[in-house]
Scaffold this motif. Sequence first.
Motif, PDB file in Angstrom:
ATOM      1  N   CYS A 169     -20.184 -42.250  34.455  1.00 31.08           N
ATOM      2  CA  CYS A 169     -20.943 -41.617  35.601  1.00 31.08           C
ATOM      3  C   CYS A 169     -21.312 -42.661  36.832  1.00 31.08           C
ATOM      4  CB  CYS A 169     -22.387 -41.055  35.119  1.00 31.08           C
ATOM      5  SG  CYS A 169     -22.131 -40.015  34.012  1.00 31.08           S
TER       6      CYS A 169
ATOM      7  N   CYS B 179     -27.551 -42.522  34.302  1.00 30.59           N
ATOM      8  CA  CYS B 179     -27.694 -41.179  34.855  1.00 30.59           C
ATOM      9  C   CYS B 179     -28.051 -40.561  33.440  1.00 30.59           C
ATOM     10  CB  CYS B 179     -25.916 -40.756  35.006  1.00 30.59           C
ATOM     11  SG  CYS B 179     -25.961 -39.290  35.305  1.00 30.59           S
TER      12      CYS B 179
ATOM     13  N   HIS C 199     -27.584 -37.355  33.396  1.00 31.56           N
ATOM     14  CA  HIS C 199     -26.895 -36.086  33.493  1.00 31.56           C
ATOM     15  C   HIS C 199     -27.586 -34.856  33.778  1.00 31.56           C
ATOM     16  CE1 HIS C 199     -24.798 -39.274  31.237  1.00 31.56           C
ATOM     17  NE2 HIS C 199     -25.520 -39.281  30.311  1.00 31.56           N
TER      18      HIS C 199
ATOM     19  N   CYS D  60     -22.148 -37.300  38.487  1.00 36.56           N
ATOM     20  CA  CYS D  60     -22.083 -37.428  36.970  1.00 36.56           C
ATOM     21  C   CYS D  60     -20.859 -36.963  36.304  1.00 36.56           C
ATOM     22  CB  CYS D  60     -23.338 -36.498  36.500  1.00 36.56           C
ATOM     23  SG  CYS D  60     -23.535 -36.352  34.665  1.00 36.56           S
ATOM     24  N   ALA D  61     -20.389 -37.551  35.375  1.00 42.24           N
ATOM     25  CA  ALA D  61     -19.162 -37.316  34.684  1.00 42.24           C
ATOM     26  C   ALA D  61     -19.288 -36.135  33.786  1.00 42.24           C
ATOM     27  CB  ALA D  61     -18.604 -38.457  33.968  1.00 42.24           C
ATOM     28  N   LEU D  62     -20.396 -35.884  33.063  1.00 43.68           N
ATOM     29  CA  LEU D  62     -20.670 -34.854  32.302  1.00 43.68           C
ATOM     30  C   LEU D  62     -21.129 -33.381  33.037  1.00 43.68           C
ATOM     31  CD1 LEU D  62     -23.149 -36.006  29.428  1.00 43.68           C
ATOM     32  CD2 LEU D  62     -20.894 -36.053  29.466  1.00 43.68           C
TER      33      LEU D  62
END
Length: 343
Positions: free
Chosen positions: A299, A304, A306, A312-314
Amino acid sequence: MAKRQLNRRQNWRIEKIQGERASRAAKRESQTLETLEGGDLGPEQIGLVIAHFGVQVEVEAQEGEQTGQVFRCHLRANLPALVTGDRVVWRAGNQGIGVIVAQLPRTTELCRPDSRGQLKPVAANVDLIVIVFAPMPEPHANLIDRYLVAAEHAGIRPLLLLNKADLIDDQNAPALNALLAVYRQLGYPLLEVSAHQGDGMQQLQTQLDGHISVFVGQSGVGKSSLVNSLLPEVEARVGPLSELSGQGTHTTTTARLFHFPRGGDLIDSPGIREFGLGHVSRADVEAGFIEFNDLIGTCRFRDCKHDREPGCALLKALEEGRVQQQRMNSYRSIIASLPENSY
Ligand SMILES: Nc1nc2c(ncn2[C@@H]2O[C@H](COP(=O)(O)OP(=O)(O)O)[C@@H](O)[C@H]2O)c(=O)[nH]1
Ligand SMILES: [Mg+2]
Ligand SMILES: [Zn+2]
Protein backbone atom coordinates in the motif's frame (compact mmCIF):
# COMPACT_ATOMS: atom_id res chain seq x y z
CA MET A 1 -14.81 -18.29 31.40
CA ALA A 2 -15.77 -14.83 32.63
CA LYS A 3 -12.80 -12.69 33.54
CA ARG A 4 -12.99 -11.63 37.13
CA GLN A 5 -11.48 -8.38 38.17
CA LEU A 6 -9.16 -9.09 41.06
CA ASN A 7 -7.35 -6.47 43.01
CA ARG A 8 -3.63 -6.62 43.61
CA ARG A 9 -3.95 -8.04 47.09
CA GLN A 10 -6.31 -10.81 45.97
CA ASN A 11 -3.97 -11.64 43.09
CA TRP A 12 -1.03 -11.77 45.46
CA ARG A 13 -2.92 -14.12 47.81
CA ILE A 14 -3.94 -16.41 44.96
CA GLU A 15 -0.40 -16.57 43.67
CA LYS A 16 0.89 -17.31 47.17
CA ILE A 17 -1.63 -20.11 47.70
CA GLN A 18 -0.96 -21.55 44.26
CA GLY A 19 2.78 -21.35 44.86
CA GLU A 20 2.46 -23.22 48.14
CA ARG A 21 0.22 -25.81 46.58
CA ALA A 22 2.66 -26.28 43.70
CA SER A 23 5.63 -26.69 46.01
CA ARG A 24 3.75 -29.27 48.13
CA ALA A 25 2.88 -31.16 44.94
CA ALA A 26 6.48 -30.94 43.75
CA LYS A 27 7.68 -32.36 47.06
CA ARG A 28 5.27 -35.29 46.81
CA GLU A 29 6.36 -35.81 43.21
CA SER A 30 10.03 -35.85 44.00
CA GLN A 31 9.43 -38.42 46.75
CA THR A 32 7.52 -40.63 44.29
CA LEU A 33 10.25 -40.12 41.70
CA GLU A 34 12.97 -41.05 44.13
CA THR A 35 11.16 -44.27 44.93
CA LEU A 36 10.68 -44.95 41.23
CA GLU A 37 14.21 -44.12 40.20
CA GLY A 38 15.59 -46.09 43.12
CA GLY A 39 13.85 -49.13 41.66
CA ASP A 40 14.36 -50.68 38.28
CA LEU A 41 13.60 -48.35 35.41
CA GLY A 42 13.41 -49.69 31.89
CA PRO A 43 15.46 -48.31 28.96
CA GLU A 44 14.68 -44.90 27.46
CA GLN A 45 12.05 -45.07 24.75
CA ILE A 46 9.78 -42.85 22.70
CA GLY A 47 6.16 -42.35 23.76
CA LEU A 48 3.13 -40.22 23.01
CA VAL A 49 1.23 -38.22 25.64
CA ILE A 50 -2.44 -39.11 25.19
CA ALA A 51 -3.81 -37.30 28.26
CA HIS A 52 -2.46 -35.24 31.12
CA PHE A 53 -3.58 -34.81 34.69
CA GLY A 54 -1.60 -32.15 36.50
CA VAL A 55 1.72 -33.70 37.45
CA GLN A 56 0.99 -37.04 35.79
CA VAL A 57 0.49 -37.92 32.15
CA GLU A 58 -0.72 -40.97 30.29
CA VAL A 59 1.86 -42.13 27.80
CA GLU A 60 1.38 -44.61 25.01
CA ALA A 61 4.44 -46.66 24.17
CA GLN A 62 5.50 -46.14 20.57
CA GLU A 63 8.26 -48.70 20.22
CA GLY A 64 9.16 -52.19 21.29
CA GLU A 65 6.90 -54.96 22.51
CA GLN A 66 4.74 -52.60 24.51
CA THR A 67 3.76 -50.45 21.52
CA GLY A 68 0.20 -49.24 21.99
CA GLN A 69 0.11 -49.89 25.73
CA VAL A 70 -0.69 -46.99 28.02
CA PHE A 71 1.32 -46.08 31.13
CA ARG A 72 0.85 -43.47 33.81
CA CYS A 73 4.04 -41.44 34.06
CA HIS A 74 5.48 -38.93 36.47
CA LEU A 75 7.33 -35.88 35.22
CA ARG A 76 10.86 -35.01 36.25
CA ALA A 77 10.82 -31.59 37.88
CA ASN A 78 13.01 -29.89 35.27
CA LEU A 79 10.60 -30.67 32.44
CA PRO A 80 8.40 -28.02 30.80
CA ALA A 81 4.62 -28.52 31.09
CA LEU A 82 3.55 -31.32 28.79
CA VAL A 83 0.31 -31.39 26.84
CA THR A 84 -1.66 -34.01 24.97
CA GLY A 85 0.06 -34.82 21.68
CA ASP A 86 3.58 -34.28 23.02
CA ARG A 87 6.17 -36.85 22.04
CA VAL A 88 8.44 -37.76 24.91
CA VAL A 89 11.31 -39.94 26.01
CA TRP A 90 10.22 -42.08 28.98
CA ARG A 91 11.27 -45.05 31.05
CA ALA A 92 8.95 -47.71 32.34
CA GLY A 93 9.01 -48.36 36.07
CA ASN A 94 7.77 -51.22 38.16
CA GLN A 95 4.04 -51.50 38.80
CA GLY A 96 3.20 -49.90 35.49
CA ILE A 97 4.17 -46.36 36.47
CA GLY A 98 6.88 -44.67 34.43
CA VAL A 99 8.99 -41.52 34.36
CA ILE A 100 9.15 -38.90 31.64
CA VAL A 101 12.78 -38.10 30.92
CA ALA A 102 12.53 -35.55 28.09
CA GLN A 103 10.10 -33.76 25.83
CA LEU A 104 10.74 -33.98 22.08
CA PRO A 105 10.37 -30.77 20.01
CA ARG A 106 6.81 -29.84 18.98
CA THR A 107 5.89 -29.22 15.36
CA THR A 108 2.82 -27.14 16.31
CA GLU A 109 1.05 -25.83 19.41
CA LEU A 110 -2.61 -25.06 19.95
CA CYS A 111 -2.92 -22.39 22.61
CA ARG A 112 -5.79 -21.02 24.65
CA PRO A 113 -5.93 -18.33 27.28
CA ASP A 114 -6.31 -19.78 30.78
CA SER A 115 -8.62 -18.33 33.44
CA ARG A 116 -6.12 -15.52 34.07
CA GLY A 117 -5.78 -14.64 30.41
CA GLN A 118 -2.35 -16.20 30.00
CA LEU A 119 -1.81 -18.14 26.81
CA LYS A 120 -1.20 -21.82 27.48
CA PRO A 121 -0.62 -24.68 25.06
CA VAL A 122 -3.42 -27.26 25.20
CA ALA A 123 -2.32 -29.65 22.46
CA ALA A 124 0.91 -30.38 20.60
CA ASN A 125 1.71 -31.65 17.12
CA VAL A 126 -1.79 -31.19 15.71
CA ASP A 127 -1.43 -30.93 11.92
CA LEU A 128 -5.04 -30.72 10.73
CA ILE A 129 -7.81 -28.41 11.94
CA VAL A 130 -11.20 -29.60 10.71
CA ILE A 131 -13.51 -26.59 10.63
CA VAL A 132 -17.06 -27.94 10.80
CA PHE A 133 -20.14 -26.06 9.64
CA ALA A 134 -23.62 -27.09 8.48
CA PRO A 135 -26.77 -25.82 6.75
CA MET A 136 -28.25 -25.63 10.27
CA PRO A 137 -27.28 -23.73 12.41
CA GLU A 138 -26.83 -21.22 9.61
CA PRO A 139 -23.11 -20.82 8.93
CA HIS A 140 -21.33 -17.49 9.46
CA ALA A 141 -18.51 -16.84 7.03
CA ASN A 142 -17.03 -14.59 9.64
CA LEU A 143 -16.67 -17.44 12.12
CA ILE A 144 -15.15 -19.74 9.50
CA ASP A 145 -12.66 -16.99 8.64
CA ARG A 146 -11.75 -16.65 12.32
CA TYR A 147 -10.95 -20.34 12.48
CA LEU A 148 -8.94 -20.05 9.26
CA VAL A 149 -6.91 -17.18 10.70
CA ALA A 150 -6.30 -19.19 13.87
CA ALA A 151 -5.21 -22.21 11.81
CA GLU A 152 -2.85 -20.14 9.64
CA HIS A 153 -1.49 -18.48 12.77
CA ALA A 154 -0.75 -21.85 14.36
CA GLY A 155 0.77 -23.11 11.11
CA ILE A 156 -1.77 -25.96 10.92
CA ARG A 157 -3.50 -27.03 7.72
CA PRO A 158 -7.27 -26.42 7.73
CA LEU A 159 -9.96 -28.66 6.21
CA LEU A 160 -13.42 -27.16 5.72
CA LEU A 161 -16.13 -29.71 6.46
CA LEU A 162 -19.78 -29.13 5.59
CA ASN A 163 -21.73 -31.59 7.74
CA LYS A 164 -25.47 -32.39 7.54
CA ALA A 165 -25.31 -32.47 3.74
CA ASP A 166 -28.65 -34.32 4.03
CA LEU A 167 -30.23 -31.01 5.06
CA ILE A 168 -29.28 -29.18 1.86
CA ASP A 169 -32.46 -28.16 0.02
CA ASP A 170 -33.62 -25.65 -2.60
CA GLN A 171 -34.00 -23.02 0.09
CA ASN A 172 -30.50 -23.06 1.56
CA ALA A 173 -28.51 -24.34 -1.44
CA PRO A 174 -27.86 -20.96 -3.12
CA ALA A 175 -26.35 -19.38 0.01
CA LEU A 176 -24.35 -22.53 0.83
CA ASN A 177 -22.99 -22.77 -2.70
CA ALA A 178 -21.96 -19.12 -2.60
CA LEU A 179 -20.18 -19.74 0.69
CA LEU A 180 -18.40 -22.84 -0.60
CA ALA A 181 -17.36 -20.97 -3.75
CA VAL A 182 -15.52 -18.38 -1.66
CA TYR A 183 -13.28 -21.03 -0.10
CA ARG A 184 -12.92 -23.06 -3.27
CA GLN A 185 -11.60 -19.94 -4.98
CA LEU A 186 -9.02 -19.58 -2.19
CA GLY A 187 -7.93 -23.17 -2.69
CA TYR A 188 -8.92 -24.47 0.75
CA PRO A 189 -9.75 -28.18 0.85
CA LEU A 190 -13.47 -28.75 1.29
CA LEU A 191 -15.57 -31.81 2.01
CA GLU A 192 -19.33 -32.41 2.30
CA VAL A 193 -20.52 -35.16 4.63
CA SER A 194 -23.49 -36.38 6.60
CA ALA A 195 -22.62 -37.86 9.96
CA HIS A 196 -26.19 -39.22 10.11
CA GLN A 197 -26.41 -40.81 6.69
CA GLY A 198 -22.76 -41.67 6.24
CA ASP A 199 -22.30 -39.84 2.94
CA GLY A 200 -18.71 -38.68 2.47
CA MET A 201 -17.51 -40.25 5.72
CA GLN A 202 -15.08 -42.56 3.90
CA GLN A 203 -13.50 -39.57 2.15
CA LEU A 204 -13.28 -37.77 5.48
CA GLN A 205 -11.58 -40.79 7.05
CA THR A 206 -9.07 -40.81 4.19
CA GLN A 207 -8.31 -37.13 4.80
CA LEU A 208 -7.70 -37.83 8.48
CA ASP A 209 -5.35 -40.74 7.86
CA GLY A 210 -1.82 -40.10 9.02
CA HIS A 211 -2.70 -36.82 10.72
CA ILE A 212 -3.36 -35.57 14.23
CA SER A 213 -6.62 -33.64 13.90
CA VAL A 214 -8.89 -31.43 15.96
CA PHE A 215 -12.54 -30.66 15.16
CA VAL A 216 -13.68 -27.09 15.72
CA GLY A 217 -16.86 -25.20 14.91
CA GLN A 218 -19.92 -23.63 16.39
CA SER A 219 -22.18 -25.57 18.72
CA GLY A 220 -24.76 -27.78 16.99
CA VAL A 221 -22.93 -28.35 13.70
CA GLY A 222 -22.41 -32.03 14.55
CA LYS A 223 -18.88 -32.33 15.93
CA SER A 224 -19.87 -34.91 18.54
CA SER A 225 -21.89 -36.83 15.94
CA LEU A 226 -18.89 -36.88 13.60
CA VAL A 227 -16.58 -38.04 16.37
CA ASN A 228 -19.07 -40.75 17.39
CA SER A 229 -19.32 -41.97 13.84
CA LEU A 230 -15.51 -42.03 13.39
CA LEU A 231 -14.77 -43.46 16.84
CA PRO A 232 -17.55 -45.92 17.54
CA GLU A 233 -16.09 -47.04 20.86
CA VAL A 234 -15.79 -43.58 22.37
CA GLU A 235 -18.77 -41.93 23.92
CA ALA A 236 -19.02 -38.30 22.89
CA ARG A 237 -22.48 -37.20 23.83
CA VAL A 238 -24.65 -35.73 21.08
CA GLY A 239 -27.05 -32.87 21.38
CA PRO A 240 -27.42 -29.47 22.98
CA LEU A 241 -27.04 -30.85 26.52
CA SER A 242 -23.49 -32.06 26.04
CA GLU A 243 -22.43 -28.58 24.97
CA LEU A 244 -24.06 -27.13 28.08
CA SER A 245 -22.35 -29.50 30.47
CA GLY A 246 -19.13 -29.05 28.52
CA GLN A 247 -19.22 -25.32 29.18
CA GLY A 248 -19.28 -25.70 32.92
CA THR A 249 -16.42 -28.15 33.05
CA HIS A 250 -14.12 -27.32 30.15
CA THR A 251 -11.35 -25.92 32.35
CA THR A 252 -10.98 -29.24 34.11
CA THR A 253 -11.59 -31.53 31.15
CA THR A 254 -8.33 -32.79 29.80
CA ALA A 255 -7.68 -33.03 26.10
CA ARG A 256 -7.40 -36.65 25.06
CA LEU A 257 -5.85 -38.28 22.02
CA PHE A 258 -7.83 -41.03 20.28
CA HIS A 259 -6.80 -43.28 17.40
CA PHE A 260 -9.20 -43.71 14.54
CA PRO A 261 -9.62 -47.43 13.80
CA ARG A 262 -8.37 -46.93 10.23
CA GLY A 263 -5.45 -44.63 11.12
CA GLY A 264 -5.02 -41.03 12.10
CA ASP A 265 -5.51 -39.48 15.52
CA LEU A 266 -7.96 -37.05 17.05
CA ILE A 267 -7.25 -34.75 19.97
CA ASP A 268 -10.50 -33.72 21.58
CA SER A 269 -11.85 -31.74 24.53
CA PRO A 270 -14.58 -29.12 24.86
CA GLY A 271 -11.83 -26.52 25.33
CA ILE A 272 -10.20 -27.40 22.04
CA ARG A 273 -13.50 -27.23 20.20
CA GLU A 274 -13.77 -23.61 21.32
CA PHE A 275 -10.26 -22.86 20.08
CA GLY A 276 -10.42 -19.59 18.21
CA LEU A 277 -9.01 -16.10 18.10
CA GLY A 278 -8.57 -13.73 20.98
CA HIS A 279 -4.82 -13.63 21.05
CA VAL A 280 -3.81 -12.36 17.64
CA SER A 281 -2.56 -9.01 16.35
CA ARG A 282 -3.61 -7.05 13.28
CA ALA A 283 -0.56 -8.44 11.48
CA ASP A 284 -1.55 -12.01 12.44
CA VAL A 285 -5.04 -11.46 11.06
CA GLU A 286 -3.62 -10.03 7.82
CA ALA A 287 -1.30 -13.02 7.53
CA GLY A 288 -4.29 -15.32 8.11
CA PHE A 289 -6.06 -14.04 5.00
CA ILE A 290 -3.92 -15.94 2.53
CA GLU A 291 -5.09 -13.91 -0.49
CA PHE A 292 -3.62 -10.77 1.15
CA ASN A 293 -0.13 -12.24 1.34
CA ASP A 294 1.23 -10.65 -1.84
CA LEU A 295 -0.58 -7.37 -1.17
CA ILE A 296 0.38 -6.57 2.41
CA GLY A 297 3.23 -4.08 2.44
CA THR A 298 2.48 -2.73 -1.02
CA CYS A 299 0.00 0.00 0.00
CA ARG A 300 1.12 3.61 -0.48
CA PHE A 301 1.10 4.28 3.26
CA ARG A 302 3.08 2.05 5.51
CA ASP A 303 0.41 2.18 8.24
CA CYS A 304 -2.48 1.73 5.79
CA LYS A 305 -5.61 0.41 7.53
CA HIS A 306 -7.07 -0.65 4.15
CA ASP A 307 -10.15 1.37 4.93
CA ARG A 308 -10.35 4.25 2.47
CA GLU A 309 -6.72 5.27 2.06
CA PRO A 310 -5.57 6.29 -1.44
CA GLY A 311 -3.12 3.86 -3.01
CA CYS A 312 -4.37 0.93 -0.91
CA ALA A 313 -3.39 -2.36 -2.55
CA LEU A 314 -6.16 -4.31 -0.81
CA LEU A 315 -8.90 -1.90 -1.89
CA LYS A 316 -7.58 -2.04 -5.46
CA ALA A 317 -7.59 -5.86 -5.37
CA LEU A 318 -11.12 -5.78 -3.97
CA GLU A 319 -12.25 -3.52 -6.80
CA GLU A 320 -10.65 -5.82 -9.38
CA GLY A 321 -12.18 -8.94 -7.82
CA ARG A 322 -8.87 -10.46 -6.68
CA VAL A 323 -10.10 -10.13 -3.10
CA GLN A 324 -13.68 -11.24 -2.44
CA GLN A 325 -16.09 -8.79 -0.80
CA GLN A 326 -17.17 -11.31 1.81
CA ARG A 327 -13.61 -11.94 2.91
CA MET A 328 -12.98 -8.20 3.11
CA ASN A 329 -16.08 -7.87 5.33
CA SER A 330 -14.79 -10.66 7.56
CA TYR A 331 -11.35 -9.11 7.74
CA ARG A 332 -12.84 -5.80 8.84
CA SER A 333 -15.08 -7.32 11.44
CA ILE A 334 -12.25 -9.41 12.90
CA ILE A 335 -9.96 -6.36 13.07
CA ALA A 336 -12.75 -4.34 14.70
CA SER A 337 -13.11 -7.02 17.38
CA LEU A 338 -9.44 -6.99 18.40
CA PRO A 339 -8.43 -5.16 21.57
CA GLU A 340 -7.19 -1.62 20.78
CA ASN A 341 -3.59 -2.36 21.69
CA SER A 342 -3.04 -5.20 19.26
CA TYR A 343 -2.02 -3.00 16.32
N1 LIG B 1 -29.65 -34.02 9.73
C1 LIG B 1 -28.49 -34.19 10.34
N2 LIG B 1 -28.36 -33.87 11.65
C2 LIG B 1 -27.16 -34.06 12.24
C3 LIG B 1 -26.05 -34.56 11.53
N3 LIG B 1 -25.00 -34.61 12.38
C4 LIG B 1 -25.45 -34.17 13.58
N4 LIG B 1 -26.76 -33.84 13.51
C5 LIG B 1 -27.64 -33.35 14.60
O1 LIG B 1 -27.23 -32.03 14.97
C6 LIG B 1 -27.40 -31.83 16.37
C7 LIG B 1 -26.10 -31.37 17.02
O2 LIG B 1 -25.16 -32.41 16.91
P1 LIG B 1 -23.87 -32.53 17.83
O3 LIG B 1 -23.09 -33.67 17.32
O4 LIG B 1 -24.24 -32.52 19.26
O5 LIG B 1 -23.16 -31.14 17.48
P2 LIG B 1 -21.94 -30.40 18.23
O6 LIG B 1 -22.57 -29.37 19.11
O7 LIG B 1 -21.15 -29.74 17.14
O8 LIG B 1 -21.16 -31.43 18.96
C8 LIG B 1 -27.91 -33.16 16.93
O9 LIG B 1 -29.31 -33.08 17.05
C9 LIG B 1 -27.50 -34.17 15.87
O10 LIG B 1 -28.33 -35.28 15.86
C10 LIG B 1 -26.20 -34.89 10.13
O11 LIG B 1 -25.32 -35.33 9.43
N5 LIG B 1 -27.46 -34.67 9.60
MG1 LIG C 1 -20.85 -31.70 20.97
ZN1 LIG D 1 -4.04 -0.73 2.34
